[in-house]
Scaffold this motif. Structure first.
Motif, PDB file in Angstrom:
ATOM      1  N   VAL A 110       0.871  -1.177   0.000  1.00 52.01           N
ATOM      2  CA  VAL A 110       0.000   0.000   0.000  1.00 52.01           C
ATOM      3  C   VAL A 110       0.903   1.221   0.000  1.00 52.01           C
ATOM      4  CG1 VAL A 110      -1.794   1.277   1.212  1.00 52.01           C
ATOM      5  CG2 VAL A 110      -1.798  -1.238   1.265  1.00 52.01           C
ATOM      6  N   VAL A 111       0.798   2.033  -1.054  1.00 57.01           N
ATOM      7  CA  VAL A 111       1.649   3.220  -1.184  1.00 57.01           C
ATOM      8  C   VAL A 111       0.778   4.453  -1.378  1.00 57.01           C
ATOM      9  CG1 VAL A 111       3.590   1.935  -2.139  1.00 57.01           C
ATOM     10  CG2 VAL A 111       1.889   2.893  -3.677  1.00 57.01           C
ATOM     11  N   THR A 112       1.377   5.595  -1.096  1.00 59.42           N
ATOM     12  CA  THR A 112       0.664   6.855  -1.246  1.00 59.42           C
ATOM     13  C   THR A 112       1.678   7.956  -1.524  1.00 59.42           C
ATOM     14  OG1 THR A 112      -0.962   8.351  -0.240  1.00 59.42           O
ATOM     15  CG2 THR A 112       0.738   7.432   1.203  1.00 59.42           C
ATOM     16  N   PRO A 152       0.238   3.319 -12.563  1.00 53.86           N
ATOM     17  CA  PRO A 152       0.036   4.768 -12.691  1.00 53.86           C
ATOM     18  C   PRO A 152      -0.289   5.407 -11.347  1.00 53.86           C
ATOM     19  CG  PRO A 152      -1.902   3.595 -13.468  1.00 53.86           C
ATOM     20  CD  PRO A 152      -0.875   2.555 -13.164  1.00 53.86           C
ATOM     21  N   LEU A 153       0.057   6.652 -11.215  1.00 53.25           N
ATOM     22  CA  LEU A 153      -0.257   7.403 -10.006  1.00 53.25           C
ATOM     23  C   LEU A 153      -1.747   7.748  -9.970  1.00 53.25           C
ATOM     24  CD1 LEU A 153       2.854   7.661  -9.833  1.00 53.25           C
ATOM     25  CD2 LEU A 153       2.490   9.985  -8.992  1.00 53.25           C
ATOM     26  N   PRO A 157      -2.723  13.851  -4.578  1.00 54.72           N
ATOM     27  CA  PRO A 157      -2.035  13.375  -3.372  1.00 54.72           C
ATOM     28  C   PRO A 157      -2.995  12.792  -2.342  1.00 54.72           C
ATOM     29  CG  PRO A 157      -2.160  15.774  -3.406  1.00 54.72           C
ATOM     30  CD  PRO A 157      -2.653  15.312  -4.730  1.00 54.72           C
ATOM     31  N   PHE A 158      -2.426  12.024  -1.416  1.00 58.23           N
ATOM     32  CA  PHE A 158      -3.124  11.407  -0.288  1.00 58.23           C
ATOM     33  C   PHE A 158      -4.044  10.248  -0.691  1.00 58.23           C
ATOM     34  CE2 PHE A 158      -2.256  15.802   1.042  1.00 58.23           C
ATOM     35  CZ  PHE A 158      -1.476  15.560   2.159  1.00 58.23           C
ATOM     36  N   HIS A 159      -4.020   9.857  -1.961  1.00 54.52           N
ATOM     37  CA  HIS A 159      -4.762   8.678  -2.385  1.00 54.52           C
ATOM     38  C   HIS A 159      -3.864   7.455  -2.195  1.00 54.52           C
ATOM     39  CE1 HIS A 159      -8.214  10.608  -4.603  1.00 54.52           C
ATOM     40  NE2 HIS A 159      -7.395  11.639  -4.442  1.00 54.52           N
ATOM     41  N   SER A 160      -4.418   6.378  -1.690  1.00 53.75           N
ATOM     42  CA  SER A 160      -3.627   5.164  -1.504  1.00 53.75           C
ATOM     43  C   SER A 160      -3.831   4.222  -2.681  1.00 53.75           C
ATOM     44  CB  SER A 160      -4.017   4.456  -0.200  1.00 53.75           C
ATOM     45  OG  SER A 160      -5.371   4.070  -0.229  1.00 53.75           O
ATOM     46  N   ARG A 161      -2.797   3.419  -2.959  1.00 52.75           N
ATOM     47  CA  ARG A 161      -2.845   2.413  -4.026  1.00 52.75           C
ATOM     48  C   ARG A 161      -2.414   1.067  -3.460  1.00 52.75           C
ATOM     49  NH1 ARG A 161       1.320   4.010  -8.151  1.00 52.75           N
ATOM     50  NH2 ARG A 161       2.193   5.248  -6.446  1.00 52.75           N
ATOM     51  N   LYS A 162      -3.113   0.014  -3.860  1.00 47.69           N
ATOM     52  CA  LYS A 162      -2.707  -1.346  -3.504  1.00 47.69           C
ATOM     53  C   LYS A 162      -2.116  -1.992  -4.755  1.00 47.69           C
ATOM     54  CE  LYS A 162      -5.265  -3.782  -0.756  1.00 47.69           C
ATOM     55  NZ  LYS A 162      -6.390  -4.624  -0.247  1.00 47.69           N
ATOM     56  N   ILE A 163      -0.866  -2.448  -4.646  1.00 44.89           N
ATOM     57  CA  ILE A 163      -0.130  -2.982  -5.798  1.00 44.89           C
ATOM     58  C   ILE A 163       0.296  -4.415  -5.509  1.00 44.89           C
ATOM     59  CG2 ILE A 163       1.849  -2.657  -7.319  1.00 44.89           C
ATOM     60  CD1 ILE A 163       1.905   0.291  -6.371  1.00 44.89           C
ATOM     61  N   THR A 196       7.657   8.714  -2.732  1.00 45.26           N
ATOM     62  CA  THR A 196       6.381   8.069  -2.426  1.00 45.26           C
ATOM     63  C   THR A 196       6.479   7.427  -1.047  1.00 45.26           C
ATOM     64  OG1 THR A 196       7.105   6.066  -3.570  1.00 45.26           O
ATOM     65  CG2 THR A 196       5.763   7.615  -4.826  1.00 45.26           C
ATOM     66  N   GLY A 197       5.348   7.172  -0.435  1.00 44.64           N
ATOM     67  CA  GLY A 197       5.337   6.621   0.914  1.00 44.64           C
ATOM     68  C   GLY A 197       4.804   5.202   0.937  1.00 44.64           C
ATOM     69  N   LEU A 198       5.607   4.271   1.460  1.00 41.56           N
ATOM     70  CA  LEU A 198       5.177   2.888   1.646  1.00 41.56           C
ATOM     71  C   LEU A 198       4.530   2.775   3.018  1.00 41.56           C
ATOM     72  CD1 LEU A 198       5.142  -0.152   0.851  1.00 41.56           C
ATOM     73  CD2 LEU A 198       7.416  -0.312   1.892  1.00 41.56           C
ATOM     74  N   ALA A 199       3.226   2.535   3.033  1.00 37.75           N
ATOM     75  CA  ALA A 199       2.484   2.505   4.297  1.00 37.75           C
ATOM     76  C   ALA A 199       2.387   1.110   4.898  1.00 37.75           C
ATOM     77  CB  ALA A 199       1.083   3.071   4.091  1.00 37.75           C
ATOM     78  N   ALA A 200       2.276   0.068   4.061  1.00 40.41           N
ATOM     79  CA  ALA A 200       2.077  -1.282   4.587  1.00 40.41           C
ATOM     80  C   ALA A 200       2.402  -2.324   3.532  1.00 40.41           C
ATOM     81  CB  ALA A 200       0.636  -1.462   5.068  1.00 40.41           C
TER      82      ALA A 200
END
Length: 210
Positions: A110-112, A152-153, A157-163, A196-200
């Motif tokens: 999960v990145v943002t 893709p982004l 900002p502040f939207h999270s993505r699951k990859i 970018t920020g790796l949250a989990a």
């Protein structure tokens, strides 16, 4: 005349007798196919609840990524800041307690991004390094270098993505699993130059495939 009518009636009688049998066979066959398809889909199903490694569960593996607090209003979330210009930054964590029937895992991140320049169009790349610490064996046992995954982004900002970085990595269930996440700004497909920020990290236990 009577003989002709009898000849005409025999096929109708035969059809009346055989049609229910044919229909029941078709229904049974269709039911069997559906059951087999359902069984096949279930062979690669999730075994139990996924294991999450938050930013606080991860530590520096390579380079100099930084653990920062992503804030918006009264919401504060720790993330690992991975540079969009410096190569070789990665963080790692260890997953323990995989279920005994587990034969593989799926790995997602999960990145943002908090950068104001975050918009649709640019893309970034990540990959996963996986290995297991098996008893009486090197800690590189089962090492696997994942393929870089480009996504893709989001629109802002502040939207999270699951990859999904790995869909099926075979494991030994009773051995700790080391998961290392690396951003790849040096590869041609990474066109977002901001951090970018790796949250989990999400690790899902799976059973054997069909």
């Amino acid at each position: 005349m009577k003989s002709s009518f009898t000849c005409l009636r025999l096929p109708l009688v035969f059809l009346a007798l055989t049609l229910p049998i044919l229909l029941s066979q078709n229904i049974a066959s269709a039911t069997k196919d559906t059951a087999e398809e359902t069984k096949e889909r279930g062979l690669n199903r999730q075994l139990s609840s996924a294991v999450y490694l938050t930013a606080n569960d991860l530590s520096i593996a390579t380079g100099k990524p930084s653990l920062v607090l992503m804030s918006k209003g009264s919401t504060h979330i720790p993330v690992w800041s991975l540079s969009g210009g410096t190569e070789g930054q990665s963080v790692a964590g260890i997953v323990n307690g995989l279920p005994g029937e587990c034969r593989a895992v799926k790995v997602e991140i999960v990145v943002t991004s908090t950068d104001a320049g975050t918009r649709s169009g640019p893309e970034d790349l990540y990959r996963v390094h996986l290995s297991q610490m098996v008893e009486d064996g090197p800690f590189t046992t089962g090492y696997s270098l994942g393929k870089p995954v480009r996504t893709p982004l989001p629109a802002g900002p502040f939207h999270s993505r699951k990859i999904v970085l790995e869909s099926y990595y075979e494991v030994v269930p009773d051995a700790p699993l080391t998961v290392r996440i690396q951003r790849e700004p040096g590869l041609p497909g990474d066109t977002f130059t901001r951090p970018t920020g790796l949250a989990a990290v999400k690790v899902t236990p799976l059973n054997a495939p069909a």
